[in-house]
Design an enzyme around this catalytic site. Structure first.
Site, mmCIF file in Angstrom:
data_model
loop_
_atom_site.group_PDB
_atom_site.id
_atom_site.type_symbol
_atom_site.label_atom_id
_atom_site.label_comp_id
_atom_site.label_asym_id
_atom_site.label_seq_id
_atom_site.Cartn_x
_atom_site.Cartn_y
_atom_site.Cartn_z
ATOM 1 N N LYS A 126 1.162 4.595 4.006
ATOM 2 C CA LYS A 126 0.080 4.991 3.117
ATOM 3 C C LYS A 126 -1.189 5.191 3.943
ATOM 4 C CE LYS A 126 -2.149 3.254 -1.161
ATOM 5 N NZ LYS A 126 -2.124 2.110 -2.116
ATOM 6 N N SER A 206 -1.795 3.219 -6.750
ATOM 7 C CA SER A 206 -2.332 4.189 -5.819
ATOM 8 C C SER A 206 -1.390 4.583 -4.695
ATOM 9 C CB SER A 206 -3.629 3.613 -5.209
ATOM 10 O OG SER A 206 -3.359 2.420 -4.476
ATOM 11 N N SER A 230 -0.391 -1.244 -7.713
ATOM 12 C CA SER A 230 -0.372 -0.018 -6.913
ATOM 13 C C SER A 230 0.866 0.167 -6.059
ATOM 14 C CB SER A 230 -1.617 0.051 -6.025
ATOM 15 O OG SER A 230 -2.748 0.366 -6.791
#
Length: 539
Positions: A126, A206, A230
């Site tokens: 990420k 996210s 997330s």
């Protein structure tokens, strides 16, 4: 072996792969296929290996006997990113050194000097995880102009374990902590990530790009981060596995923060065993059980693996009748395998919802200021707010930065009001899980991880009131999302949570649940689909 000979062998392995042409990134998308499906053409088979279903132990067994190389595996994933990612926009960038990393792993495999279960395995990160050789932006143009000085601690661990750092994934900008009504999966750097199952639906956030990339088989594993939901919500909404570790099990050094009191990075994969093996590297602890991967797999697949396990089902009917019906079928399936499923409602949820956000505002101001001081660009939250006001590209999907502005005005963590809020949050969140598990003698609490994915709409923002992740997130306890089934074409995950640092036991239970439900299905990249269609394959 001499250094010169090692270098020659490395070059011999990597040059043929390079000559075939490492793919570019974000080529033009394939045209939609017949029958309404827009599944892109991309290699998902490699010498008889099905990337959709293969596990890390199976890949390592092939590499040990010389039937597969990390170079071939890495190149296949790079080519698949080139072919598939233009449909979903999950991968921001690929590493220029990925094939060299793979070639070095091939040398270690040939010499019998491998560094562990992730040696030669391609991993996506990420883009809020620092990498010294690639930009780390948190999706924001404010960080796009400079590289971090060092890798995040977890990246150092992955490199030391021989993992191939394949690239960086898109995310909800600033991990969804900027606007009051954000759109998950959108960032100014990467645009909008799409759900691979139905392309006009949202991937949740996210860790949107990490989950979508795994669903599309663009890497073997990925790293996500979570403050509250997330990892586990994107995992559920994209039909993959995501583990939020116990707080402190994985170092947060070098990860763009929201709150040190709740933030953690964690592994995501298409199966629990790969998730557990990745966590063992990230944490430095054996989370695959005493017998490693083989023990976890045996525990999951042996007859009666769920017999006598007590699971508390937190139904959350607010997520809709289709999800509730899926939970009924899931409970029946687990009972048929010998598990005892009882319905529960963890207490204190309203109070947790009332206190969590104000506490996070104070923590974000403190922690983001500390992080920004280590990077080029805005040096603190106030400068970041001004950057967004001055750059229209930061406002192309949604204009708001209300959370930034509220955090700037929030009381500092030295304020007695804040201290009281965080103390109460810690106490009530832990009691909500501990008291529920003790009262019913549970091995885990289960709940839906997500509703069916909503339609992505920048003007409206997210439709994501999903309370199931909050108790474990605030308590710092582990949680794990595994595929439970579908509502129409849209995946729904089953969220499992347990007590403090019970990660290994939760992963073992999760592997058995995953094996019993057998709910994973490859995406079809449909342009659109009704949310309420009949569930696929009876689940």
């Amino acid at each position: 072996m001499s250094r010169r000979r090692l270098a020659i062998l490395t070059a011999a392995l990597v040059v043929p792969a390079l000559l075939t042409g490492a793919p570019g990134h974000r080529a033009e998308a394939a045209e939609p296929g017949a029958g309404g499906s827009s599944a892109p053409s991309g290699p998902s088979l490699l010498r008889g290996v099905d990337l959709d279903t293969v596990t890390i132990p199976e890949l390592q067994a092939r590499m040990r006997r010389g039937a597969l190389t990390s170079s071939a595996l890495t190149l296949t994933y790079l080519r698949r990113i080139e072919a598939v990612d233009p449909k979903i926009h999950a991968v921001l960038r690929t590493s220029a050194t990925a094939l060299r990393q793979a070639a070095a792993s091939d040398v270690r495999h040939r010499l019998g000097r491998t560094l562990g279960p992730l040696d030669g395995i391609p991993v996506l990160l990420k883009d809020n995880v620092n990498t010294r050789d690639m930009p780390t932006t948190a999706g924001s143009l404010a960080l796009a102009g400079s590289l971090p000085d060092t890798d995040a601690d977890l990246v150092t661990r992955l490199r030391a374990a021989g993992a191939v750092i394949l690239g960086k994934t898109n995310l909800s900008e600033w991990a969804n902590f900027r606007a009051a009504k954000p759109t998950s999966g959108w960032s100014a750097v990467g645009g909008q990530t799409h759900n691979p199952y139905v392309l006009d639906r949202n991937p949740c956030g996210s860790s949107s790009g990490s989950a979508a990339a795994l669903a599309a088989s663009l890497a073997q594993v990925a790293i996500g981060t979570e403050t509250d939901g997330s990892i586990v919500c994107p995992a559920g909404m994209n039909g993959v596995v995501g583990h939020k570790p116990s707080l402190g099990l994985v170092s947060q050094s070098g990860v763009v923060p929201i709150s040190a009191e709740q933030d953690t990075a964690g592994p995501m994969a298409r199966n629990v065993i790969d998730t557990a093996l990745t966590l063992s590297v990230l944490s430095g602890h054996d989370t695959a059980g005493d017998d490693g991967a083989s023990g976890l797999m045996d525990a999951a697949t042996r007859p009666g693996a769920l017999r006598g396990k007590r699971i508390g089902l937190w139904r959350l009917p607010s997520l809709g009748t289709e999800v509730d019906a899926l939970m009924t079928r899931t409970a029946a399936d687990l009972r048929a395998a010998g598990a005892q499923v009882v319905e529960v409602t963890p207490p204190y949820q309203d109070r947790l919802a009332e206190l969590e956000f104000p506490a996070l505002l104070s923590e974000f101001h403190r922690d983001i200021d500390a992080y920004l001081s280590t990077r080029g660009g805005p040096r603190d939250l106030a400068e970041l707010i001004e950057f967004n006001r001055a750059h229209p590209a930061e406002r192309t999907c949604f204009a708001g930065q209300e959370l930034f502005e509220q955090a700037l005005a929030a009381p500092p963590p030295t304020d007695p009001r804040y201290r009281a809020m965080r103390a109460e949050l810690r106490d009530l969140s832990r009691r909500s899980i501990d008291e529920t598990m003790d009262a019913h003698g549970l091995d885990a609490i289960a709940s839906p991880a997500n509703p069916p994915a909503w339609t992505t709409d920048c003007a409206r923002g997210d439709n994501d009131v999903i309370p199931s992740s909050t108790p474990a997130a605030v308590a710092g306890y582990p949680s794990l999302s595994v595929p439970a089934g579908f509502v129409g074409e849209l995946p729904v995950g089953l969220l499992l949570m347990a007590g403090d640092h019970q990660d290994a036991g939760l992963l073992s239970l999760g592997a058995a649940v995953e094996h019993r439900l057998d709910a994973w299905r490859a995406p079809r990249y449909l342009p659109s689909a009704p949310a309420g269609a009949a569930p696929r394959n009876g689940r």
